[in-house]
Design an enzyme around this catalytic site. Structure first.
Site, PDB file in Angstrom:
ATOM      1  N   ASP A  20       0.722  -1.212   0.249  1.00  0.00           N
ATOM      2  CA  ASP A  20       0.003  -0.121   0.027  1.00  0.00           C
ATOM      3  C   ASP A  20       0.998   1.029  -0.169  1.00  0.00           C
ATOM      4  OD1 ASP A  20      -3.205   1.052   1.627  1.00  0.00           O
ATOM      5  OD2 ASP A  20      -1.222   2.272   1.427  1.00  0.00           O
ATOM      6  N   LYS A  79     -10.361 -17.318   2.103  1.00  0.00           N
ATOM      7  CA  LYS A  79     -11.681 -16.608   1.298  1.00  0.00           C
ATOM      8  C   LYS A  79     -10.627 -15.683   0.855  1.00  0.00           C
ATOM      9  CE  LYS A  79     -14.526 -15.477   4.058  1.00  0.00           C
ATOM     10  NZ  LYS A  79     -16.132 -15.784   3.761  1.00  0.00           N
ATOM     11  N   LEU A 122       0.675  -0.406  12.293  1.00  0.00           N
ATOM     12  CA  LEU A 122      -0.700   0.279  12.322  1.00  0.00           C
ATOM     13  C   LEU A 122       0.014   1.621  12.032  1.00  0.00           C
ATOM     14  CD1 LEU A 122      -2.477  -1.677  14.438  1.00  0.00           C
ATOM     15  CD2 LEU A 122      -3.034  -1.379  12.122  1.00  0.00           C
ATOM     16  N   HIS A 130     -22.745  -9.588   8.734  1.00  0.00           N
ATOM     17  CA  HIS A 130     -22.575  -9.887   7.651  1.00  0.00           C
ATOM     18  C   HIS A 130     -24.251 -10.405   6.451  1.00  0.00           C
ATOM     19  CE1 HIS A 130     -18.595  -9.578   9.002  1.00  0.00           C
ATOM     20  NE2 HIS A 130     -18.114  -9.652   7.851  1.00  0.00           N
ATOM     21  N   HIS A 140     -16.955  -0.959   5.275  1.00  0.00           N
ATOM     22  CA  HIS A 140     -17.475  -2.256   6.197  1.00  0.00           C
ATOM     23  C   HIS A 140     -16.851  -1.777   6.837  1.00  0.00           C
ATOM     24  CE1 HIS A 140     -17.500  -6.307   5.045  1.00  0.00           C
ATOM     25  NE2 HIS A 140     -16.564  -6.636   6.374  1.00  0.00           N
TER      26      HIS A 140
END
Ligand SMILES: NC(=O)c1ccc[n+]([C@@H]2O[C@H](COP(=O)([O-])OP(=O)(O)OC[C@H]3O[C@@H](n4cnc5c(N)ncnc54)[C@H](O)[C@@H]3O)[C@@H](O)[C@H]2O)c1
Length: 362
Positions: free
Chosen positions: A33, A132, A160, A240, A261
Site C-alpha cells: 500500500d 478466502k 498500524l 454480514h 466495511h
C-alpha cells in the site's frame, strides 16, 4: 502464536523487516500500500540492498478491488518471471489489497505461496487470517474469489502507525461482531478499554495485543473445522446479512458517503440484535449493553441508504441464496451466545430498522 488449519497455515507476530531480510527466497515481489510505504521508508532501503526484491506500490481499496486489479497483478508476476516454488510474494496493506493479491496468487501457475502482512486492524483480526480471497464483481461484494491455503500471515502491529481512528474503528467493527456473538469475555474487555481502543499505539501494548489475539482465536475456532464453508450455518456470518448490498450501493450512488466495511458490519450487528430483542430472544439488558458499546465506539455513520429497507431485504435474500437457500441468520441470545433464525419476515426487519434509525438519530 502459531495456529494452523488444514495442517499448514501459520500466523506469527514478528518484525516484518527482519522477516523479509532473513527470508531465503530467490525473488521477492512486494505489493505494498503506498501509504504504508510512505510511512515506512525502510522498505526502500531494503529494496536498494537486495537486487532480487521488487517493491510494487499498489493502491487497492474497495472501489478498485476488481478483476482488472487482479489482471494487473498477474501481469507483474509474469513480467518478473515468478516461479512456482522458490520466489516469494508479499501483500502488505489493508484487507482489500490482501484479498486481491491473494486471489491473483491463488490462480497464478495454479497457485503460489503468499505472505500476507495486514496493516489495518480489520486486516489483522479478519481479512488476513481467513483463507478466502476475492474481488467485487457486477455490484456484488467478493463475488469472484477462491479459497487459498498456501499462505503465512505476519502480524507486525507497528505497521498500524499512520492508521487514523476511522480506520481503527473499522477493525473494531469486526472485533465487536465476534465479541457480541461468541465471547462475553472479549466484550467485557472491549467495554473496559473502550477509550484506548482507537489509539494505534494501544495495539503494540499487552492489553491491545491480547484483544487482537482473542479475536483471532475466536475467528480461527470457527474456520478450523469449516474452512471451505461446507457447513452453511456459521456464527461468523453475524453482521454480514443486511448490509453487504448497502455497502456496495453506497460506493455507486452519487452524492452518498461510502460506508466502510467495518461500520456496515457493526450496523448489521446492531440491527440483528434488535431483531433478536424484539423476538424476546435477547434480554433488554444485553441489548442495551450491545447498543451502548456500539455508541461508545461511535459506529454511527449517518447515511440515508440504511433507511432503504428494500435494499437491506434484497441483501438478505441474496445472502440466503448464498447460504444454500436457508436463512441461517445468526442472532445473539445473550452477549457471547447465539442461535440461528430461519423464518425472518420483511416486516420484522422493517420494524427493527425503523426503531434503530430512530434511536440513533436522537
Ligand atoms: N478475506 C476475508 O476473509 C476478509 C474478511 C474481512 C474483510 N475482508 C475485506 O477487507 C476489506 C476491508 O479491509 P480494510 O478495512 O483493511 O480496508 P481497505 O483494505 O479498503 O483499506 C482502507 C484504506 O486504508 C489504507 N491503509 C492501509 N493500511 C494503512 C496504514 N497502515 N496506515 C494508513 N492507511 C492505511 C489503504 O490505503 C486504504 O485506502 C474489504 O474489502 C473486505 O471485503 C476480507
Amino acid at each position: 502464536m502459531n495456529v494452523s488449519y488444514e495442517s499448514k497455515i501459520d500466523i506469527s507476530f514478528e518484525n516484518i523487516f527482519s522477516f523479509i531480510k532473513n527470508s531465503g527466497s530467490n525473488k521477492k515481489v512486494i505489493f505494498i500500500d503506498p501509504i504504508v510505504l510512505a510511512n515506512n521508508p525502510i522498505f526502500l532501503e531494503i529494496e536498494t540492498n537486495d537486487h532480487n526484491l521488487f517493491l510494487i506500490p499498489t493502491n487497492i481499496y474497495e472501489n478498485t478491488k476488481e478483476i482488472e486489479s487482479v489482471i494487473s497483478i498477474l501481469k507483474i508476476l509474469e513480467d518478473k518471471g515468478i516461479g512456482r516454488r522458490n520466489d516469494m510474494i508479499y501483500a502488505i496493506g489493508g484487507g482489500a489489497l490482501l484479498d486481491t493479491v491473494s486471489l491473483a496468487t491463488s490462480i497464478f501457475r495454479r497457485g503460489i505461496f503468499i505472505i500476507k502482512v495486514p496493516t489495518t486492524l480489520l486486516g489483522i483480526v479478519d481479512a488476513a487470517i481467513g483463507i478466502k480471497t476475492g474481488v467485487n464483481f457486477e455490484g456484488q461484494r467478493n463475488r469472484v474469489g477462491s479459497y487459498h491455503f498456501d499462505f503465512k500471515v505476519v502480524i507486525d502491529p507497528f505497521l498500524l502507525k499512520g492508521v487514523n481512528p476511522g480506520l481503527i474503528r473499522q477493525g473494531l467493527g469486526e472485533i465487536f461482531k465476534i465479541a457480541v456473538i461468541k465471547s462475553n469475555k472479549l466484550f467485557e474487555k472491549l467495554e473496559d478499554c473502550s477509550r484506548e481502543l482507537e489509539i494505534t499505539k494501544f495495539y503494540s501494548d499487552p492489553r491491545g495485543l491480547e484483544i487482537i489475539n482473542n479475536s483471532i482465536e475466536l475467528m480461527l475456532e470457527e474456520l478450523h473445522d469449516n474452512p471451505r464453508e461446507t457447513v452453511l450455518k456459521r456464527c461468523v456470518d453475524f453482521g454480514h446479512s443486511f448490509c453487504p448490498l448497502v455497502e456496495m450501493e453506497s460506493i455507486k450512488r452519487p452524492g452518498i458517503k461510502t460506508i466502510p466495511h467495518g461500520y456496515a458490519v457493526a450496523y448489521d450487528c446492531l440491527l440483528t440484535s434488535k431483531i433478536s430483542y424484539i423476538r424476546k430472544l435477547l434480554s433488554e439488558k444485553d441489548f442495551l449493553k450491545i447498543y451502548n458499546l456500539y455508541n461508545k465506539f461511535d459506529f454511527n455513520f449517518e447515511n440515508e441508504i440504511y433507511q432503504d429497507i428494500n435494499l437491506l431485504w434484497a441483501s438478505f435474500l441474496e445472502l440466503t441464496k448464498h447460504r444454500g437457500g436457508s436463512q441461517n441468520l445468526p442472532v445473539p441470545t445473550a452477549v457471547g451466545k447465539y442461535t440461528f433464525l430461519q423464518d425472518l419476515k420483511f416486516e420484522e426487519l422493517e420494524t427493527a430498522n425503523t426503531l434503530i434509525q430512530k434511536s440513533l438519530r436522537k
